[in-house]
Each structure stands twice: as C-alpha cells, then as structure tokens.
Design a protein around this motif. Structure first.
Motif, PDB file in Angstrom:
ATOM      1  N   GLY A   1       0.808  -1.209   0.000  1.00 20.24           N
ATOM      2  CA  GLY A   1       0.000   0.000   0.000  1.00 20.24           C
ATOM      3  C   GLY A   1       0.841   1.259   0.000  1.00 20.24           C
ATOM      4  N   TYR A   2       0.218   2.377   0.335  1.00 17.70           N
ATOM      5  CA  TYR A   2       0.890   3.677   0.320  1.00 17.70           C
ATOM      6  C   TYR A   2       1.477   4.014   1.689  1.00 17.70           C
ATOM      7  N   GLY A   3       2.623   4.700   1.658  1.00 19.60           N
ATOM      8  CA  GLY A   3       3.228   5.146   2.903  1.00 19.60           C
ATOM      9  C   GLY A   3       4.688   5.494   2.720  1.00 19.60           C
ATOM     10  N   CYS A   4       5.270   6.110   3.745  1.00 18.58           N
ATOM     11  CA  CYS A   4       6.675   6.512   3.682  1.00 18.58           C
ATOM     12  C   CYS A   4       7.600   5.304   3.671  1.00 18.58           C
ATOM     13  N   GLY A   5       7.161   4.210   4.284  1.00 17.30           N
ATOM     14  CA  GLY A   5       7.962   2.997   4.318  1.00 17.30           C
ATOM     15  C   GLY A   5       8.930   2.912   5.469  1.00 17.30           C
ATOM     16  N   THR A   6       9.062   4.001   6.250  1.00 18.13           N
ATOM     17  CA  THR A   6      10.062   4.017   7.322  1.00 18.13           C
ATOM     18  C   THR A   6       9.490   4.293   8.708  1.00 18.13           C
ATOM     19  N   CYS A   7       8.293   4.831   8.810  1.00 17.69           N
ATOM     20  CA  CYS A   7       7.722   5.095  10.131  1.00 17.69           C
ATOM     21  C   CYS A   7       7.323   3.762  10.774  1.00 17.69           C
ATOM     22  N   PRO A   8       7.106   3.734  12.083  1.00 16.34           N
ATOM     23  CA  PRO A   8       6.773   2.465  12.748  1.00 16.34           C
ATOM     24  C   PRO A   8       5.547   1.770  12.167  1.00 16.34           C
ATOM     25  N   ALA A   9       4.527   2.534  11.770  1.00 13.22           N
ATOM     26  CA  ALA A   9       3.310   1.927  11.232  1.00 13.22           C
ATOM     27  C   ALA A   9       3.581   1.266   9.885  1.00 13.22           C
ATOM     28  N   CYS A  10       4.343   1.925   9.036  1.00 17.85           N
ATOM     29  CA  CYS A  10       4.679   1.356   7.726  1.00 17.85           C
ATOM     30  C   CYS A  10       5.534   0.100   7.881  1.00 17.85           C
ATOM     31  N   GLU A  11       6.525   0.156   8.767  1.00 18.59           N
ATOM     32  CA  GLU A  11       7.402  -0.998   8.954  1.00 18.59           C
ATOM     33  C   GLU A  11       6.614  -2.212   9.439  1.00 18.59           C
ATOM     34  N   LEU A  12       5.674  -1.988  10.353  1.00 21.93           N
ATOM     35  CA  LEU A  12       4.859  -3.085  10.876  1.00 21.93           C
ATOM     36  C   LEU A  12       3.965  -3.667   9.786  1.00 21.93           C
ATOM     37  N   ARG A  13       3.336  -2.798   9.022  1.00 18.64           N
ATOM     38  CA  ARG A  13       2.457  -3.255   7.934  1.00 18.64           C
ATOM     39  C   ARG A  13       3.253  -4.016   6.882  1.00 18.64           C
ATOM     40  N   ALA A  14       4.441  -3.518   6.535  1.00 14.33           N
ATOM     41  CA  ALA A  14       5.268  -4.156   5.507  1.00 14.33           C
ATOM     42  C   ALA A  14       5.749  -5.536   5.963  1.00 14.33           C
ATOM     43  N   ARG A  15       6.196  -5.649   7.219  1.00 11.62           N
ATOM     44  CA  ARG A  15       6.646  -6.947   7.717  1.00 11.62           C
ATOM     45  C   ARG A  15       5.507  -7.962   7.712  1.00 11.62           C
ATOM     46  N   GLY A  16       4.327  -7.506   8.128  1.00 10.57           N
ATOM     47  CA  GLY A  16       3.177  -8.395   8.119  1.00 10.57           C
ATOM     48  C   GLY A  16       2.828  -8.855   6.714  1.00 10.57           C
ATOM     49  N   TRP A  17       2.895  -7.928   5.756  1.00  8.78           N
ATOM     50  CA  TRP A  17       2.605  -8.263   4.360  1.00  8.78           C
ATOM     51  C   TRP A  17       3.589  -9.313   3.848  1.00  8.78           C
ATOM     52  N   ASP A  18       4.870  -9.121   4.131  1.00  9.57           N
ATOM     53  CA  ASP A  18       5.882 -10.063   3.661  1.00  9.57           C
ATOM     54  C   ASP A  18       5.659 -11.462   4.235  1.00  9.57           C
ATOM     55  N   ARG A  19       5.332 -11.541   5.515  1.00  9.44           N
ATOM     56  CA  ARG A  19       5.081 -12.848   6.144  1.00  9.44           C
ATOM     57  C   ARG A  19       3.802 -13.470   5.577  1.00  9.44           C
ATOM     58  N   TYR A  20       2.797 -12.636   5.354  1.00 13.12           N
ATOM     59  CA  TYR A  20       1.537 -13.128   4.773  1.00 13.12           C
ATOM     60  C   TYR A  20       1.779 -13.703   3.385  1.00 13.12           C
ATOM     61  N   ARG A  21       2.504 -12.973   2.544  1.00  9.37           N
ATOM     62  CA  ARG A  21       2.757 -13.421   1.180  1.00  9.37           C
ATOM     63  C   ARG A  21       3.643 -14.668   1.161  1.00  9.37           C
ATOM     64  N   ALA A  22       4.581 -14.740   2.094  1.00  9.53           N
ATOM     65  CA  ALA A  22       5.451 -15.900   2.149  1.00  9.53           C
ATOM     66  C   ALA A  22       4.697 -17.157   2.544  1.00  9.53           C
ATOM     67  N   GLY A  23       3.618 -16.971   3.308  1.00  6.91           N
ATOM     68  CA  GLY A  23       2.863 -18.120   3.777  1.00  6.91           C
ATOM     69  C   GLY A  23       1.678 -18.470   2.930  1.00  6.91           C
ATOM     70  N   SER A  24       1.361 -17.643   1.920  1.00  4.64           N
ATOM     71  CA  SER A  24       0.174 -17.889   1.095  1.00  4.64           C
ATOM     72  C   SER A  24       0.484 -18.728  -0.124  1.00  4.64           C
TER      73      SER A  24
END
Length: 245
Positions: A222-245
C-alpha cells in the motif's frame, strides 16, 4: 471477547487503516446492522480521515451483502485530545522511544476516550457491540491496547451507562500477517466471487496506515513513507503473509 448470537448490531471504531477495515469486515460478516465511528483529534496523518470515506465507498460497491448491513458513519471532533497530547502523532517531532519505555507515538488516554464516546453513541443508537482493532501481538506496548484494559472498560462502561456492552477485539491475539490472512478469509466468505483477493486489494489500495500521511509512495502493501513504525509493521506483516500464502 467475541460476539454471541443474540447480538445483532455493532459500532466499529473505524480509522480507515488496515486493522480497522479488517475489523469492519469482521463485523459486517456477523451483525445485521453495522455503523462506524471515527475521530478527528488533530493527528498528523489526517489523510486517514479522507481514506475512511473511500474505503466505505469501495466496501459498499464491491460487497453487496455487506452494503445492505452497513449503516451510518459518525465523525467526532476530538481536537482537545491533540491539544493536551505532546506526541509524535499530534506534533511535528521525530519518532523515538521515551524513558517510560513507550514510543512517543503513544497518545495518553486516546483509546479510553474513543471507547467512552463510542459507548455513548452506541447507547443512543441502541447498539450492543463495540468493535475495535486493538491487539497485544503486533503493538508498541500501548497500555490502552491490552486485553485487561478492554475488559476493565467493558465493565466500567456497562456499569456507568447501565447498558450491557460487549467490546469485541478480533485482532487481540493475532499479528499483522494473520490480520492480512483474516481479511482474505472474510472476503472469501462474503458471497462475492474472488472476494478474498478483492478485500485484500481494497485494503492495499485504499486504506491508510502511515503516520506521516504519505500517499505518494506506493509499495506492495500500500501507500506510505515505508520508514515510520506503522509502515514498517504493515510491511513486515505483508511479507510474512505473502510468504505463507
């Protein structure tokens, strides 16, 4: 804290982010009538207030059964919270950890106020269940996101208003990867062909999480700076989700 069959209506604390959109889908899959409530408290990432309306519109268009259940949206002005808060969510300051061990993104009393006002509105609207996306798994140690806090609030609000409320916290014990997975499962059960991927795509494209309000930089999640705590958390979750799907 989960819903029981005799509950027919819910009020969802809806910010327009990934978690609250997943919670909204959770409520729409369970209750006959669902309303939403949002708060303008002077947050730096106020773009989420516009994202809310886009997400609601897209949900209505893409999920007809849910659209029939989705009722009124309420927006409350909580500017006073921004005035009494000296945090990186309400002031132009860098994100950092405080001596207390909490990040300076913690807005003291925010969820306590949100839930109190949501309960007051639910009381007036004849709504039994309040749904919120707080959790103890992927969080920053915020004390007002803990299960014990939610249980205490449920008791206090029910006693104080003489109305038995249920505070439903569907994300309490899951992480961000599981939240993405939950969204897919909810979409699959929505009676819409390809609904699982449709809901995930909707969350990626239209919800907002970034603390800096960045809607220019597009990532896989999605959209975001990619570096703030919220973006980092969302990105890590996305990567784990995609790796497990």
């Amino acid at each position: 804290m989960t819903s029981t069959p005799h509950h027919t209506s819910a009020l969802v604390l809806f910010s327009g982010g990934q978690d609250s959109t997943t919670c909204l889908a959770h409520a729409l899959s369970r209750f006959e009538r669902v309303e939403t409530i949002g708060f303008d408290y002077g947050q730096r990432h106020s773009v989420e207030l516009q994202a809310r309306q886009v997400v609601l519109r897209e949900l209505r268009q893409c999920f007809p059964v849910w659209s029939m259940r989705l009722g009124e949206d309420h927006m409350l002005d909580l500017a006073v919270l921004g005035k009494v808060s000296d945090t990186s969510l309400t002031r132009d300051m860098a994100f950092r950890m405080e001596e207390s061990g909490l990040p300076n993104t913690f807005v003291p009393g925010r969820n306590l106020l949100f839930l109190t006002l949501a309960a007051a509105l639910a009381y007036r609207r004849g709504i039994q269940v309040i749904v919120t996306g707080v959790c103890e798994t992927d969080f920053s140690g915020y004390p007002d996101c803990r299960d014990d806090t939610m249980k205490a609030l449920q008791v206090a609000l029910s006693l104080g208003m003489d109305h038995r409320f249920l505070i439903d916290t569907p994300l309490m014990w899951i992480d961000k990867a599981e939240t993405w997975r939950m969204a897919h499962e909810l979409g699959e059960a929505s009676q819409v062909q390809g609904g699982g991927q449709a809901l995930v795509d909707l969350i990626v494209e239209h919800t907002h999480t970034c603390y800096l309000g960045d809607r220019e930089h597009r990532h896989a999640w999605g959209y975001g700076c990619g570096t703030c705590p919220a973006c980092e958390l969302r990105a890590r979750g996305w990567d784990r989700y995609r790796a497990g799907s």
